[in-house]
Design an enzyme around this catalytic site. Sequence first.
Site, short mmCIF file in Angstrom:
data_model
loop_
_atom_site.label_atom_id
_atom_site.label_comp_id
_atom_site.label_asym_id
_atom_site.label_seq_id
_atom_site.Cartn_x
_atom_site.Cartn_y
_atom_site.Cartn_z
N ARG A 225 1.63 1.79 10.03
CA ARG A 225 0.76 2.28 8.75
C ARG A 225 2.37 2.00 7.63
O ARG A 225 2.97 2.36 7.70
CB ARG A 225 0.50 3.49 9.17
N ARG B 286 1.04 -5.66 12.33
CA ARG B 286 0.03 -4.89 12.63
C ARG B 286 -0.38 -5.91 13.83
O ARG B 286 -0.47 -4.84 14.50
CB ARG B 286 -0.78 -3.60 12.05
N ARG C 272 0.75 -1.27 0.18
CA ARG C 272 0.38 0.31 0.00
C ARG C 272 0.80 0.89 0.12
O ARG C 272 1.64 1.29 0.47
CB ARG C 272 -1.01 -0.05 1.08
N GLU D 137 -7.39 -0.36 14.58
CA GLU D 137 -8.35 -1.23 13.06
C GLU D 137 -6.99 -2.47 13.26
O GLU D 137 -6.06 -1.74 12.21
CB GLU D 137 -8.39 0.05 11.91
N SER E 261 -11.11 -5.93 9.15
CA SER E 261 -12.28 -5.03 8.25
C SER E 261 -13.15 -6.22 6.99
O SER E 261 -12.55 -6.38 6.43
CB SER E 261 -11.50 -3.70 7.75
#
Length: 469
Positions: A307, A436, A292, A391, A394
Amino acid sequence: MIDLKALRENPQRFIEGCAKKNVAVDIDTLLKLDAQRRALQTQQETLRAAQNKLSKETGPKIGQLMGKLKGASDVDKPAIQSQITEIKSAPAKMKDEINALESQIAQIEPELNAILLSVPLPPDDDVPVGTTADDNVELSRWAPDDWDWDKSFEANKGFKPRTHLELCEMHNLVDYPRGVKIAGSRSYILIGDAMRLHQAILRFAFDTMINEHGFTPMSVPVLVREEAMVGTGFFPGGRDQAYHINETERGGGYDMFLTGTGEVGLMGIHQDEILDESKLPLKYVTVSTCFRREAGAAGKDTAGLYRIHQFDKVEQVIIDVADESKSRQHHKDMMGFVEGLLKSLKLPHRLLQCCTGDLGVKNADMIDIECWMPGRGDEDQSGTPTGEFGETHSASRLYDYQCRRLNMRYRPGGEGGKGTTTFCHSLNNTVAASPRILIPILEMYQNADGSITVPEALVPHMNGQTKIG
RNA sequence: GGAGCGGUGGCAGAGCGGUUGAAUGCGCUGGAUUCGAAAUCCAGUAUGGCCUUCGGGUCAUCGGGGGUUCGAAUCCCCCCUGCUCCGCCA
């Protein structure tokens, strides 16, 4: 992609959907272009029908005359020749008209398709309306018995928490400078036990999905064509977020893109297929590296493993018949699988209902799962972080939005069934994204002396190791 | 990287310029036969769009795109893709 017919029948639903999702799409122009195109198409097809009819009649005539021409004397030849020319001229004239209409249609189509692709799926009515993540609604939370939500980490555990950054430095688990040297900002190197833990959680998550929930394990491409990105709904909207490999300039026939999630590969498997209804639902799980660009996130979460540009993720996908209640049930099930996993890891977490503005274009509903990360959030007077949810998962419910783009269908009634082909419904949810997920693991499993207990569930995947440091 | 041969309906496989949206076989669906089944026989069986008085009509699609032609699955060009051989690398 939404159903253009449904839009025509009830534009208001889509206009409201755009408003709820806070997405600006010119539905009026879309409807106007659609009406124009249909009008032109009807004209063109009427002409084509006439042309087809005519050429069916003239074909044999021309054939006959051509035969005559061969055997004709030089005197008769010009007359026959002119007859042929005359017969040919009628369909030729129609061709010009048809081409003119076709070029008009070709002018309209790019804009029409561009708008159509960007129309978001309207959110379900039970999704709370809101504009940003601040409007998201907590649905439930869970913690092991020894964790009290009303108390700080220190009050719960008897010592001040260290952040995952501090823990990683203490045990030499992550090397950021060298990661950055090799690959630039937001890069890292997992060292020793961190890499083992990373592999352990992925393997644990992957195995759980296969062994306990009946998912089919898959290895899928992470380097894909644009078609797959558009088909899964990540493009055109998320173009900025994907790494683009310019193969065309190097002589290739097309460019390539690195996927930001295994969902792209998993959903791409059955693109353009008519699936056998009796084989549905399809339940796939993959573990893949995700890329990403994090464009637009400059300055946000710059420190640590939160991130980053590259990570590994176990992803689950379900493809089933077009039935809203089944989709809703799958959605719940998929979240249940994740909660089961987090419970076996004893990680405090909550389910967060995303509001309409936070759903993204392709979802009718999305529920995030957030783990408690003691090292995040504001600091108290003593400089100790107060903790925050982050988070980690999802879960998306997309109905036929994705399958329509991918042209993935099934025939109700099974093989030889009489039903018309129908677009499938699809859902996806994270199972575990690492590193993460290492943040809550390291931070929640830290001990007073800074050592880290290996979660019991992961010990078998760590060759029996129970402690780090 | 070089050379050659392919890509046609759910599958197999013909067609290689003119009622070919496509023979034939398999599969599937319905029917006949049968006490029932097998076998046999008959009929049906692609996808998408547009229009519709809901009977149907019509257009497009033979890997994708462009071209030639009055007319293309069929000829030409580009691209994608599979197989075989050679080279290169592991």
